[in-house]
Design an enzyme around this catalytic site. Structure first.
Site, PDB file in Angstrom:
ATOM      1  N   CYS A 128       9.824  -6.013  13.765  1.00 26.91           N
ATOM      2  CA  CYS A 128       8.932  -4.842  13.722  1.00 26.91           C
ATOM      3  C   CYS A 128       8.529  -4.413  15.133  1.00 26.91           C
ATOM      4  O   CYS A 128       8.196  -5.240  15.964  1.00 26.91           O
ATOM      5  CB  CYS A 128       7.696  -5.187  12.883  1.00 26.91           C
ATOM      6  N   CYS A 142       3.769  -2.916  -6.455  1.00 24.65           N
ATOM      7  CA  CYS A 142       2.976  -2.683  -5.250  1.00 24.65           C
ATOM      8  C   CYS A 142       3.948  -2.725  -4.072  1.00 24.65           C
ATOM      9  O   CYS A 142       4.909  -3.500  -4.099  1.00 24.65           O
ATOM     10  CB  CYS A 142       1.930  -3.797  -5.121  1.00 24.65           C
ATOM     11  N   CYS A 145       0.856  -5.918  16.383  1.00 21.80           N
ATOM     12  CA  CYS A 145      -0.274  -6.536  15.683  1.00 21.80           C
ATOM     13  C   CYS A 145      -0.404  -8.012  16.128  1.00 21.80           C
ATOM     14  O   CYS A 145       0.530  -8.803  15.932  1.00 21.80           O
ATOM     15  CB  CYS A 145      -0.066  -6.460  14.175  1.00 21.80           C
ATOM     16  N   CYS A 188       0.623 -11.025  13.829  1.00 24.99           N
ATOM     17  CA  CYS A 188       1.782 -10.950  12.932  1.00 24.99           C
ATOM     18  C   CYS A 188       3.047 -11.627  13.465  1.00 24.99           C
ATOM     19  O   CYS A 188       3.567 -11.270  14.531  1.00 24.99           O
ATOM     20  CB  CYS A 188       2.089  -9.492  12.596  1.00 24.99           C
ATOM     21  N   ARG A 224      -8.921  -9.815  -3.749  1.00 25.80           N
ATOM     22  CA  ARG A 224      -7.753 -10.703  -3.703  1.00 25.80           C
ATOM     23  C   ARG A 224      -7.915 -11.789  -2.645  1.00 25.80           C
ATOM     24  O   ARG A 224      -8.018 -11.494  -1.447  1.00 25.80           O
ATOM     25  CB  ARG A 224      -6.497  -9.885  -3.402  1.00 25.80           C
ATOM     26  N   CYS A 252       4.697  -7.487  -5.487  1.00 24.52           N
ATOM     27  CA  CYS A 252       4.412  -6.744  -4.255  1.00 24.52           C
ATOM     28  C   CYS A 252       5.577  -6.866  -3.277  1.00 24.52           C
ATOM     29  O   CYS A 252       5.993  -7.979  -2.950  1.00 24.52           O
ATOM     30  CB  CYS A 252       3.172  -7.306  -3.570  1.00 24.52           C
ATOM     31  N   CYS A 305      -4.630  -0.322  -2.355  1.00 32.32           N
ATOM     32  CA  CYS A 305      -4.864  -1.741  -2.085  1.00 32.32           C
ATOM     33  C   CYS A 305      -5.111  -1.834  -0.579  1.00 32.32           C
ATOM     34  O   CYS A 305      -4.196  -1.612   0.214  1.00 32.32           O
ATOM     35  CB  CYS A 305      -3.631  -2.547  -2.485  1.00 32.32           C
TER      36      CYS A 305
HETATM   37  N1  SAM Z   1       4.196  -3.503   8.140  1.00 33.22           N
HETATM   38  C1  SAM Z   1       3.284  -3.106   7.133  1.00 33.22           C
HETATM   39  C2  SAM Z   1       1.866  -2.972   7.632  1.00 33.22           C
HETATM   40  O1  SAM Z   1       1.541  -3.519   8.689  1.00 33.22           O
HETATM   41  O2  SAM Z   1       1.076  -2.327   6.948  1.00 33.22           O
HETATM   42  C3  SAM Z   1       3.303  -3.993   5.923  1.00 33.22           C
HETATM   43  C4  SAM Z   1       3.470  -5.487   6.075  1.00 33.22           C
HETATM   44  S1  SAM Z   1       2.139  -6.322   6.917  1.00 33.22           S
HETATM   45  C5  SAM Z   1       2.834  -7.923   7.184  1.00 33.22           C
HETATM   46  C6  SAM Z   1       0.934  -6.502   5.625  1.00 33.22           C
HETATM   47  C7  SAM Z   1      -0.352  -7.196   5.981  1.00 33.22           C
HETATM   48  O3  SAM Z   1      -0.134  -8.603   6.131  1.00 33.22           O
HETATM   49  C8  SAM Z   1      -1.044  -6.827   7.266  1.00 33.22           C
HETATM   50  O4  SAM Z   1      -1.767  -5.636   7.181  1.00 33.22           O
HETATM   51  C9  SAM Z   1      -1.988  -8.004   7.462  1.00 33.22           C
HETATM   52  O5  SAM Z   1      -3.221  -7.749   6.844  1.00 33.22           O
HETATM   53  C10 SAM Z   1      -1.274  -9.141   6.734  1.00 33.22           C
HETATM   54  N2  SAM Z   1      -0.875 -10.196   7.693  1.00 33.22           N
HETATM   55  C11 SAM Z   1       0.153 -10.161   8.562  1.00 33.22           C
HETATM   56  N3  SAM Z   1       0.194 -11.284   9.286  1.00 33.22           N
HETATM   57  C12 SAM Z   1      -0.829 -12.062   8.878  1.00 33.22           C
HETATM   58  C13 SAM Z   1      -1.314 -13.354   9.259  1.00 33.22           C
HETATM   59  N4  SAM Z   1      -0.740 -14.052  10.226  1.00 33.22           N
HETATM   60  N5  SAM Z   1      -2.398 -13.843   8.611  1.00 33.22           N
HETATM   61  C14 SAM Z   1      -2.990 -13.124   7.626  1.00 33.22           C
HETATM   62  N6  SAM Z   1      -2.578 -11.910   7.233  1.00 33.22           N
HETATM   63  C15 SAM Z   1      -1.518 -11.384   7.844  1.00 33.22           C
HETATM   64 FE1  SF4 Z   2       4.767  -4.815  11.824  1.00 34.36          FE
HETATM   65 FE2  SF4 Z   2       3.527  -7.066  11.198  1.00 34.36          FE
HETATM   66 FE3  SF4 Z   2       2.153  -5.064  12.234  1.00 34.36          FE
HETATM   67 FE4  SF4 Z   2       3.124  -4.834   9.713  1.00 34.36          FE
HETATM   68  S1  SF4 Z   2       1.574  -6.279  10.422  1.00 34.36           S
HETATM   69  S2  SF4 Z   2       3.202  -3.290  11.359  1.00 34.36           S
HETATM   70  S3  SF4 Z   2       5.032  -6.014   9.968  1.00 34.36           S
HETATM   71  S4  SF4 Z   2       3.795  -6.214  13.266  1.00 34.36           S
END
Ligand code: SAM
Ligand code: SF4
Ligand code: DTB
Length: 345
Positions: free
Chosen positions: A73, A148, A77, A80, A280, A117, A208
């Site tokens: 990606c 979802c 973030c 992530c 959730r 989901c 959600c």
């Molecule tokens: N890329 C899309 C986005 O960012 O909306 C969808 C997938 S993203 C992985 C979905 C959610 O996963 C993020 O908004 C975050 O809240 C959660 N997430 C990602 N990494 C995480 C982590 N290490 N611990 C807890 N939640 C996490």
């Molecule tokens: Fe990309 Fe992870 Fe951020 Fe979703 S949460 S936009 S997968 S870096």
């Protein structure tokens, strides 16, 4: 054609911000902070009362999560493991073929999940990608599961395409308070998130949206996230509360872990401020143990991710979850309709 030049049209989010300023807030920040500050037992008692007024207290929703497009990606973030720029060991993959997704959905249904989901590590889906997701949504829905998806930011028309394919929920988290957002993510801003949520709502898809706690935020900032969600009109039907899963290689790895009673408090405050939402208990359950999870259910959580994997990190085994729910006398829904889940605030 409009007689106004385009540049005089306020953005959708600017209009929403004006409306929000004009309308009295359902939940002023100070009231939410006051809830957080209650003695623990008083807070849980209140949350349990609100919970029982709106749900069967033993009911729990089981949702199975599948990563349909993993890693690579472009976003940054800080939490992530799927961001390409961090060295986390996650191997980037292309979007999965339909049959793989469908066989996972069938297995999820057989083991008792009612919601499926699908998550993708995209900043936003390309129109071509969306065609594949539309097909997945149609076929998963045809199995009798609620659908979802969480695919990143949606452009004009994309939410409607998902709705037309049969999507029930779109997951798009605000993740943290507006003040902290820029410290965690720099490649997009809060307004982008709100704009996508507006498009999802506009298309008639259930929202959600929740966030992650344990990212070094203060209690007031946790309250700030809840305030953003609870003051949406209407508030989300579904509110994931994730405890940060610390993954080596991400900037937030090594953050002081959150006291888990504070996590339980956040669940309770979400329940009180969004009484009809599915709250959730999401990421981070493996690190919690049974007792904290039981407190989360007492605080009003009534949905979990079910299956041994979240997107890239671990989740408790389905068998361990079944044993825990049996021990607590909790049961799952076996139908996809739950009228009381519809938010009409
Ligand atoms: N890329 C899309 C986005 O960012 O909306 C969808 C997938 S993203 C992985 C979905 C959610 O996963 C993020 O908004 C975050 O809240 C959660 N997430 C990602 N990494 C995480 C982590 N290490 N611990 C807890 N939640 C996490
Ligand atoms: Fe990309 Fe992870 Fe951020 Fe979703 S949460 S936009 S997968 S870096
Ligand atoms: C949400 O709020 N939590 C889920 C789901 N929505 C998509 C994702 C949690 C991801 C945890 C880190 C991982 O497994 O990669």
């Amino acid at each position: 054609m409009s007689s106004h030049p385009v540049e005089f049209h306020p953005s959708r989010s600017a209009v929403l911000a004006q409306v929000a300023q004009a309308a009295p807030q359902a939940w002023p920040l100070a009231d939410i902070v006051a809830l957080f500050n209650l003695p623990f037992n008083d807070l849980l008692f209140r949350a349990q009362q609100v919970h029982r007024e709106n749900f069967d207290a033993q009911d729990i929703e089981l949702a199975t999560l599948m990563s349909i497009k993993t890693g690579g990606c472009p976003e940054d973030c800080g939490y992530c493991p799927q961001a390409a720029r961090y060295d986390t060991g996650v191997v980037a993959q292309k979007i999965l073929p339909l049959d793989e997704v469908l066989s996972a959905a069938r297995m999820a249904k057989e083991s008792g999940a009612t919601r499926f989901c699908m998550g993708a590590a995209w900043r936003e889906p390309k129109d071509r990608d969306l065609e594949h997701v539309e097909e997945m949504v149609r076929e998963v829905k045809a199995l009798g599961l609620e659908t979802c998806a969480t695919l990143g930011m949606l452009g004009e028309g994309q939410a409607q395409r998902l709705k037309d394919a049969g999507l029930d929920y779109y997951n798009h988290n605000l993740d943290t308070s507006p003040e902290l957002y820029g410290d965690i993510i720099t490649t997009r801003d809060y307004e982008n998130r709100l704009d996508t949520l507006g498009r999802v709502r506009g298309a008639g898809i259930k929202v959600c949206s929740g966030g992650i706690i344990g990212m070094g935020e203060s209690r007031e900032q946790r309250a700030g996230l809840v305030a953003q969600l609870a003051n949406m009109l209407p508030y989300p039907e579904s509110v994931p509360v994730n405890n940060l899963v610390q993954v080596k290689g991400t900037p937030l790895y090594g953050t002081d872990p959150l006291d888990l009673f504070e996590f339980v408090r956040t669940i309770a405050v979400a329940r009180i401020t969004m009484p009809k939402a599915r709250v959730r208990l999401s990421a981070g359950r493996r690190e919690m143990g049974d007792a904290i999870q039981a407190l989360c259910f007492l605080a009003g959580a009534n949905s979990i991710f079910y299956g041994d994997k979240l997107l890239t990190t671990g989740n408790p085994d389905a068998e361990a979850d079944r044993a825990l729910l049996a021990k607590l006398g909790m049961h799952t829904r076996h139908t996809v309709s739950d009228a009381r889940c519809d938010v009409t605030n």
